[in-house]
Write a protein that holds these residues in place. Structure first.
Motif: not given
Length: 376
Positions: A19-25, A47-52, A99-103
């Motif tokens: 899982t990847i967490a994607l953060y959009l400013p 989160l226990p995932w890589t955050v980008v 899978q990805l979660a996007v913020f």
């Protein structure tokens, strides 16, 4: 540009699925680089995932659709380089697993919504959850003198919240789009995936020429604009000066619903966590987005049943209830509960941003906890 935060050492293991967490400013609206970094770090600690963190381009030098291209390109890069490939490749199946979660918040929230709605293909490594705060999902909002102005929450709070008043939003829009047709694009205004805009893009104002000197000046400007258009394909070339548009030339039309996603697209809408503030100029947009998403969730749920209803006319709640038998009404209540569980709308006092305050940091951590629960 991507800022990659690997899971902290000692963090609990994540789910079995990568899982990847994607953060959009936030983007230019209330831009604060320090807050962006703190938000990405808060996600990393929660989160226990890589955050980008995807730092998309958006300015007068890089107007829309530049941020859309950047976000989609960054998404493709993440899939290719941060998600593992399948050991056995098969035709018609995604080459990657995960899978990805996007913020995202404000403009980043609108881009996160766009990504969630378009990158959720069945059977592929894609967006499964999207958490957005005060998402700007409709740039085609009216301004003074245009139809619907009095009904827009953008207009209601012009004297509040410096940086996100109606004047600020209109000024930001004027600087980030080359022409109105660009913000009538659903990828820039994702709410338009679900309905028509209700108006047509305004037409350019015809210049008034009173003497020969003005005629020569007009011809010079036209030559300059034409030259800039030819140079627009060259990187780092500033866009041509904006053309004035006549807001009174807007043709008002009745807003009509759109069936999204269609069955042919093979999209499965992700879960959404939408947060906003009771005095936010974007409150109406958050409410409309949640309503449209819930209706689409119900449609997709029905479509998976025998005799699914894709392509059926969209009815109002009152029209639908009138046509239902008692047992069907019970089923509708269950569908509504399912939609409310998949699409959460939270409203708090004030603006409701993921800012550096204790309450703002808590709201972001709650969104992270929600995403973690959804992506177990």
């Amino acid at each position: 540009m991507l800022d990659i935060y690997h899971p902290q050492s000692g963090a609990p293991p994540g789910a079995g699925i990568p899982t990847i967490a994607l953060y959009l400013p936030r983007g230019p609206l209330l831009h604060d680089a320090e807050t962006d970094v703190l938000n990405a770090q808060a996600l990393r600690s929660s989160l226990p995932w890589t955050v980008v963190q995807l730092n998309y381009r958006l300015s007068q030098a890089h107007p829309y659709p530049a941020p859309i291209h950047d976000v989609l390109a960054g998404y493709d890069w993440i899939q290719e380089h941060l998600l593992p490939k399948r050991s056995v490749a098969r035709p018609g199946r995604s080459a990657h697993v995960g899978q990805l979660a996007v913020f995202g918040e404000l403009i980043g929230g609108g881009l996160a919504t766009m990504l969630g709605l378009t990158e959720c293909r069945r059977g592929e490594a894609s967006v499964v959850a999207a958490a957005v705060s005060n998402p700007l999902v409709d740039w085609a909002f009216p301004q003074d003198g245009e139809a619907g102005h009095a009904k827009s929450s953008v207009a209601k709070f012009r004297s509040q919240h410096p940086g996100v008043t109606a004047v600020d939003l209109l000024s930001t829009r004027a600087g980030l789009f080359r022409k109105p047709a660009d913000y009538f694009d659903p990828f820039a205004s994702p709410i338009l995936f679900f309905r028509t805009a209700g108006t047509e893009p305004p037409l350019p104002i015809a210049p008034t020429v009173t003497d020969e000197l003005e005629q020569l000046s007009l011809l010079d400007r036209e030559d300059f604009f034409r030259e800039q258009q030819l140079l627009s394909g060259i990187s780092n070339t500033p866009p041509a000066p904006p053309v004035e548009f006549n807001s009174l030339s807007l043709v008002t039309k009745r807003k009509a619903s759109r069936m999204f996603p269609s069955k042919e697209l093979k999209l499965i809408l992700p879960s959404f966590h939408i947060s906003t503030g009771t005095t936010s100029p974007l409150l109406d947009q958050a409410k409309e987005l949640s309503s449209a998403l819930r209706k689409s969730v119900v449609r997709q749920h029905r479509a998976r049943k025998p005799g699914g209803d894709f392509g059926r006319k969209v009815l109002t709640e009152e029209e639908e209830l009138e046509q239902l038998e008692p047992e069907e009404r019970v089923a509708k209540v269950q569908e509504d509960e399912l939609a409310a569980e998949q699409v959460i709308l939270e409203s708090v006092k004030g603006l409701g941003l993921w800012d550096g305050s204790t309450a703002g940091r808590s709201r972001l951590q709650e969104a992270a906890a929600w995403a973690r629960a959804k992506l177990r």
